[in-house]
Design a protein around this motif. Structure first.
Motif, PDB file in Angstrom:
ATOM      1  N   THR A 168      -5.387  -7.451   1.654  1.00  0.00           N
ATOM      2  CA  THR A 168      -4.338  -7.632   2.655  1.00  0.00           C
ATOM      3  C   THR A 168      -4.450  -9.012   3.297  1.00  0.00           C
ATOM      4  OG1 THR A 168      -4.502  -5.272   3.122  1.00  0.00           O
ATOM      5  CG2 THR A 168      -3.286  -6.613   4.684  1.00  0.00           C
ATOM      6  N   PRO A 207      -3.877   3.448  11.587  1.00  0.00           N
ATOM      7  CA  PRO A 207      -4.355   2.058  11.583  1.00  0.00           C
ATOM      8  C   PRO A 207      -5.695   1.978  10.883  1.00  0.00           C
ATOM      9  CG  PRO A 207      -3.887   2.860  13.823  1.00  0.00           C
ATOM     10  CD  PRO A 207      -3.945   4.053  12.929  1.00  0.00           C
ATOM     11  N   THR A 208      -5.805   1.105   9.916  1.00  0.00           N
ATOM     12  CA  THR A 208      -7.072   0.901   9.214  1.00  0.00           C
ATOM     13  C   THR A 208      -7.350  -0.589   9.133  1.00  0.00           C
ATOM     14  OG1 THR A 208      -5.981   0.829   7.066  1.00  0.00           O
ATOM     15  CG2 THR A 208      -6.722   2.970   7.816  1.00  0.00           C
ATOM     16  N   PRO A 209      -8.625  -0.933   9.105  1.00  0.00           N
ATOM     17  CA  PRO A 209      -8.982  -2.358   9.037  1.00  0.00           C
ATOM     18  C   PRO A 209      -8.324  -3.009   7.835  1.00  0.00           C
ATOM     19  CG  PRO A 209     -10.925  -0.991   9.430  1.00  0.00           C
ATOM     20  CD  PRO A 209      -9.796  -0.058   9.135  1.00  0.00           C
ATOM     21  N   ILE A 210      -7.848  -4.203   8.018  1.00  0.00           N
ATOM     22  CA  ILE A 210      -7.201  -4.886   6.902  1.00  0.00           C
ATOM     23  C   ILE A 210      -8.230  -5.229   5.842  1.00  0.00           C
ATOM     24  CG2 ILE A 210      -5.377  -5.855   8.300  1.00  0.00           C
ATOM     25  CD1 ILE A 210      -6.820  -8.466   8.342  1.00  0.00           C
ATOM     26  N   LEU A 236      -1.619 -12.346   3.461  1.00  0.00           N
ATOM     27  CA  LEU A 236      -0.973 -12.548   4.754  1.00  0.00           C
ATOM     28  C   LEU A 236       0.052 -13.671   4.694  1.00  0.00           C
ATOM     29  CD1 LEU A 236      -3.482 -11.928   7.632  1.00  0.00           C
ATOM     30  CD2 LEU A 236      -1.527 -10.602   6.841  1.00  0.00           C
ATOM     31  N   THR A 290       0.806  -1.224   0.000  1.00  0.00           N
ATOM     32  CA  THR A 290       0.000   0.000   0.000  1.00  0.00           C
ATOM     33  C   THR A 290       0.836   1.270   0.000  1.00  0.00           C
ATOM     34  OG1 THR A 290      -1.503  -1.273   1.390  1.00  0.00           O
ATOM     35  CG2 THR A 290      -1.996   1.055   1.088  1.00  0.00           C
ATOM     36  N   ILE A 291       1.783   1.335   0.904  1.00  0.00           N
ATOM     37  CA  ILE A 291       2.565   2.559   1.036  1.00  0.00           C
ATOM     38  C   ILE A 291       3.426   2.811  -0.198  1.00  0.00           C
ATOM     39  CG2 ILE A 291       4.278   3.752   2.426  1.00  0.00           C
ATOM     40  CD1 ILE A 291       3.367   2.075   4.812  1.00  0.00           C
TER      41      ILE A 291
END
Lengths: 79, 79
Positions: free
Chosen positions: A73, A66-69, A77, A8-9
């Motif tokens: 995502t 922080p955001t819900p996965i 994992l 994401t980043i």
DNA sequence: TAAAATTATACCTTAAAGGGTGTAAATGTT
DNA sequence: AACATTTACACCCTTTAAGGTATAATTTTA
């Protein structure tokens, strides 16, 4: 952990930079972080320091929170 | 930079941990990060590593992502 | 309020992030 | 294709995050 250019980043920074028509060097100058860091960030280095990341994100009016996965995502994992 | 117990991440972790009725020690055990880190995180240490943070956030089904800065954040920019 | 549990602070060690610079590879332009 | 620009990689160095442990302070519970 592995590098992931699609994390994401990494994607966010690269996209925004492109849209702003900036080179990595320019982004480095503007944000004050090292050129090396900009590269590692965009290439998805897994372990980076939050304040450096934020130093870059802030330039684009964003910040780490922080955001819900997402399902995406969650799927990745197990990598 | 200064420590800020009210920063987004610090507050999030502490709130979630409390709601889950866990001690810092337990959270440390469950997530695998050091106890010291849990504490520093909750106390708003400004400079932390993303993968450690995510190691904790993941336990709560969250992850660090770039989000637009809120008015709150914007107001606190000058610290 | 005394004891127990939880959280905070301090010291030291180790591993690795970030930075600078130089070079190679890739991309883009004419 | 030749050239310029941008991006990627490799080296070394300095700084510091994270962990362990031991102690103090704070909060909770009996």
């Amino acid at each position: 952990m592995e590098w992931d250019r699609k994390n994401t980043i990494a994607q966010f920074v690269r996209d925004r930079r492109k849209k702003a028509n900036l080179t990595q060097v320019e982004l480095s100058d503007f944000t004050g972080v090292g050129l090396r860091f900009v590269r590692e960030l965009e290439q998805g280095k897994p372990n980076v320091m939050t304040d450096k990341v934020n130093q870059v994100l802030l330039f684009f009016g964003h910040t780490l929170t922080p955001t819900p996965i997402s399902d995406e995502t969650r799927r990745n994992l197990g990598k």
